[in-house]
Design an enzyme around this catalytic site. Structure first.
Site, PDB file in Angstrom:
ATOM      1  N   LEU A  14       0.818  -1.228   0.000  1.00  0.00           N
ATOM      2  CA  LEU A  14       0.000   0.000   0.000  1.00  0.00           C
ATOM      3  C   LEU A  14       0.845   1.268   0.000  1.00  0.00           C
ATOM      4  CD1 LEU A  14      -2.721  -0.948   2.648  1.00  0.00           C
ATOM      5  CD2 LEU A  14      -3.011  -0.801   0.174  1.00  0.00           C
ATOM      6  N   GLU A 138       9.056   1.874  10.582  1.00  0.00           N
ATOM      7  CA  GLU A 138       8.064   1.194   9.742  1.00  0.00           C
ATOM      8  C   GLU A 138       8.091  -0.306  10.044  1.00  0.00           C
ATOM      9  OE1 GLU A 138       8.767   1.639   5.502  1.00  0.00           O
ATOM     10  OE2 GLU A 138       7.452  -0.049   5.064  1.00  0.00           O
ATOM     11  N   THR A 186     -15.534   0.698   3.478  1.00  0.00           N
ATOM     12  CA  THR A 186     -14.650   1.089   4.578  1.00  0.00           C
ATOM     13  C   THR A 186     -14.253  -0.093   5.474  1.00  0.00           C
ATOM     14  OG1 THR A 186     -16.583   1.598   5.905  1.00  0.00           O
ATOM     15  CG2 THR A 186     -15.581   3.443   4.721  1.00  0.00           C
ATOM     16  N   CYS A 379      29.137  -2.026 -12.547  1.00  0.00           N
ATOM     17  CA  CYS A 379      29.592  -3.215 -11.824  1.00  0.00           C
ATOM     18  C   CYS A 379      29.986  -4.367 -12.751  1.00  0.00           C
ATOM     19  CB  CYS A 379      28.560  -3.625 -10.792  1.00  0.00           C
ATOM     20  SG  CYS A 379      29.343  -4.534  -9.447  1.00  0.00           S
ATOM     21  N   HIS A 505      28.260   0.900  -7.664  1.00  0.00           N
ATOM     22  CA  HIS A 505      26.844   1.106  -8.011  1.00  0.00           C
ATOM     23  C   HIS A 505      26.488   2.571  -7.745  1.00  0.00           C
ATOM     24  CE1 HIS A 505      25.348  -2.934  -8.881  1.00  0.00           C
ATOM     25  NE2 HIS A 505      26.293  -3.339  -8.043  1.00  0.00           N
ATOM     26  N   GLU A 507      24.144   4.365  -8.722  1.00  0.00           N
ATOM     27  CA  GLU A 507      22.703   4.638  -8.570  1.00  0.00           C
ATOM     28  C   GLU A 507      22.271   4.686  -7.109  1.00  0.00           C
ATOM     29  OE1 GLU A 507      24.082   1.888  -9.644  1.00  0.00           O
ATOM     30  OE2 GLU A 507      22.926   0.075  -9.222  1.00  0.00           O
TER      31      GLU A 507
HETATM   32  N1  GLN Z   1      28.999 -10.822 -10.304  1.00  0.00           N
HETATM   33  C1  GLN Z   1      29.956  -9.770 -10.251  1.00  0.00           C
HETATM   34  C2  GLN Z   1      30.830  -9.844  -8.982  1.00  0.00           C
HETATM   35  O1  GLN Z   1      30.434 -10.415  -8.005  1.00  0.00           O
HETATM   36  C3  GLN Z   1      29.284  -8.414 -10.381  1.00  0.00           C
HETATM   37  C4  GLN Z   1      28.190  -8.153  -9.374  1.00  0.00           C
HETATM   38  C5  GLN Z   1      27.378  -6.936  -9.675  1.00  0.00           C
HETATM   39  O2  GLN Z   1      27.238  -6.524 -10.828  1.00  0.00           O
HETATM   40  N2  GLN Z   1      26.796  -6.345  -8.659  1.00  0.00           N
HETATM   41  O3  GLN Z   1      31.911  -9.318  -8.944  1.00  0.00           O
END
Ligand code: GLN
Length: 530
Positions: A14, A138, A186, A379, A505, A507
């Site tokens: 939700l 949460e 409700t 990665c 990573h 992101e």
């Molecule tokens: N499999 C790869 C490693 O372990 C890359 C992992 C990933 O892309 N997060 O190094």
């Protein structure tokens, strides 16, 4: 020390995470410091082994925590770094209680579910709550899940010990709108509230998830049947973007209500800058398309961070980004690659584990390298780019990763010596935040505007330092390395318009208020290229 609990009524899915994060943003907007905690009822110690198909992406904190994706929601909304301790799982709770029992902490007592488990939950919450003015906690799942009982008991205990002026409880529950008859039901809210009361937890606010606006009549009915003040009913209608929710709650007087109940000064609340950014999400005029090669299809949350990082980058560029997802399973042969990528202007490929179609990926990188298609690799894709370059540019025909081949004589991607003797699976992971030193003239340094950066990692394998020299000799630039060890963090290719891959990573660190430079630049360059 004030605590705000967010529980779920009737069904999951939700938007408790968005509710909690939005309350977090509202508290932050008042100038009070805000802590965030997610309690997950599963028995795992952390989310590291969860399936991305079932649970969505695993999020990584600065301090090596592999966490539920909600932790990232909290980071994005509060613009604060969270830590492992902010994600409590039933597994962690039981592990601690059993460890304490073995250390004779409960000597001559019977250790049991109640009170030892709720007590441990309370202690783990306090680790965070003691540091902040207000902490939002949460509870995953719903109050109808049997495994939620110890968490609800912890809430009850806190309310009794700290008093109701310090503990506030919300329940998020669905208001049903029957499309076929137009009726509004409700009952699910009423039963959620009454069942919560049976656990001695009194809800202070009911967050009503609804597809339609709540009429005065429905509000009256709910207030009466749930025995709450009408101000306790907060409408949570679907919005265009989740980032609108804090303002949506504020406009309904939620902050004033909190002030009344918890005596928090909210008069200084200012959401202006936040709302300016949010308006850019909905009003961005131009559309750019970016192609993303992906592996885990069918579940939107699997690449949540990538999706959100692009929203942040679109705000920075004032241009809406449309992502075109290419399923990696469909690009295995040169013909399939030609078909999928020949009309692509930009590619981003997020990382993953236990890769099946690695030969196809190597062909794909060869294609983007040779055809000057701009490429941001994340990665695993740095590793794939290195294998491709070693094979096709350095003449190392059997170059491979030790993750995917048993027979190659040339593991350009390998375990590092110190990893080889570790038997504990978690010990071999490079997890959490690591520093990188960028080469001054590199594209990476230009994009980051800096040569000293940190990014979050989640992988096992590394570029084998024995091959650094030959790779660089043939034109692969290792543009970022970890300062303390000889580990590759970024690679680039000279004479290519935009070819950059990172072992990290990026992101995970993108936020609405601080979008990530690699994503911002990818969108900007796509716009320039249009
Ligand atoms: N499999 C790869 C490693 O372990 C890359 C992992 C990933 O892309 N997060 O190094």
């Amino acid at each position: 020390m004030k605590l705000i609990f967010v529980t779920g009524g009737a069904i999951s899915g939700l938007g408790k995470g968005v509710t909690s994060s939005s309350i977090g943003r509202l508290i932050k907007s008042t100038g009070n410091s805000v802590g965030m905690v997610k309690m997950d009822p599963y028995l795992q110690i952390d989310a590291g082994t969860m399936s991305p198909y079932e649970h969505g992406e695993v999020f990584v904190t600065e301090d090596w925590g592999e966490c539920d994706l909600d932790i990232w929601n909290y980071e994005r909304f509060t613009d604060e770094n969270l830590a492992k301790v902010n994600n409590i799982t039933t597994g962690k709770v039981y592990q601690n209680v059993i460890n304490k029992e073995r250390a004779w902490e409960f000597l001559w007592k019977t250790v049991s579910l109640f009170p030892h488990i709720p007590n441990e939950i309370k202690e783990q919450i306090l680790v965070t709550a003691r540091k902040y003015d207000v902490t939002i906690i949460e509870v995953g799942g719903t109050i109808w899940d049997i495994e939620n009982a110890p968490f609800l008991e912890a809430i009850r205990g806190f309310k009794k010990e700290l008093g109701s002026e310090n503990v506030f409880t919300c329940v998020v529950a669905p208001l049903l709108h029957l499309n076929y008859s137009g009726e509004v039901k409700t009952k699910l809210i009423q039963h959620s509230v009454s069942d919560l009361r049976k656990t001695w937890v009194i809800p202070d606010a009911i967050i009503c998830r609804t597809e339609i606006e709540m009429s005065e009549e429905i509000k009256e009915k709910l207030a009466r049947s749930c025995d709450v003040d009408e101000r306790a009913l907060i409408e949570a209608k679907n919005v265009e973007t989740i980032y609108q929710v804090p303002d949506y709650f504020k406009k309904q007087g939620f902050l004033d209500y909190l002030w009344e109940k918890l005596k928090i000064d909210v008069s200084t609340s200012n959401l202006e800058n936040w709302n300016i950014l949010v308006n850019k999400i909905t009003e961005a005029p131009i559309v750019v398309k970016i192609w993303v090669v992906w592996k885990y299809t069918a579940f939107e949350d699997t690449y949540k961070s990538i999706n959100e990082a692009f929203i942040h980058a679109w705000v920075a560029n004032n241009s809406r980004v449309e992502l075109v997802w290419i399923d990696a399973e469909n690009i295995k042969t040169p013909e399939e690659i030609e078909k999928a990528l020949s009309w692509v202007s930009w590619v981003l490929v997020p990382g993953w584990f236990w890769e099946r179609w690695v030969e196809g990926k190597i062909l794909a990188v060869e294609y983007v390298r040779k055809n000057n298609i701009p490429f941001l690799g994340i990665c695993l894709w740095l590793q794939v780019a290195v294998i491709e370059f070693a094979r096709n540019m350095c003449g190392i025909d059997d170059a491979h990763s030790a993750e995917f081949s048993q027979t190659s004589q040339n593991f350009v991607i390998d375990f590092m010596e110190e990893q080889k003797n570790i038997t504990d699976k978690w010990g071999t992971m490079r997890l959490g935040s690591y520093e990188a030193k960028l080469w001054e003239n590199s594209l990476a340094a230009k994009l980051y505007w800096n040569t000293d950066i940190t990014e979050r990692h989640r992988h096992r394998y590394e570029v084998n330092p024995n091959y650094h020299e030959v790779l660089e000799e043939k034109g692969l630039t290792i543009s970022g390395k970890s300062p303390s060890r000889d580990l590759t963090e970024f690679v680039e290719i000279e004479n290519h318009p935009f070819f950059i891959a990172t072992q990290a990573h990026p992101e995970f660190k993108s936020r609405l208020e601080s979008p990530h430079p690699l994503f911002v630049w990818l969108v900007k360059a796509s716009l320039d290229n249009k």
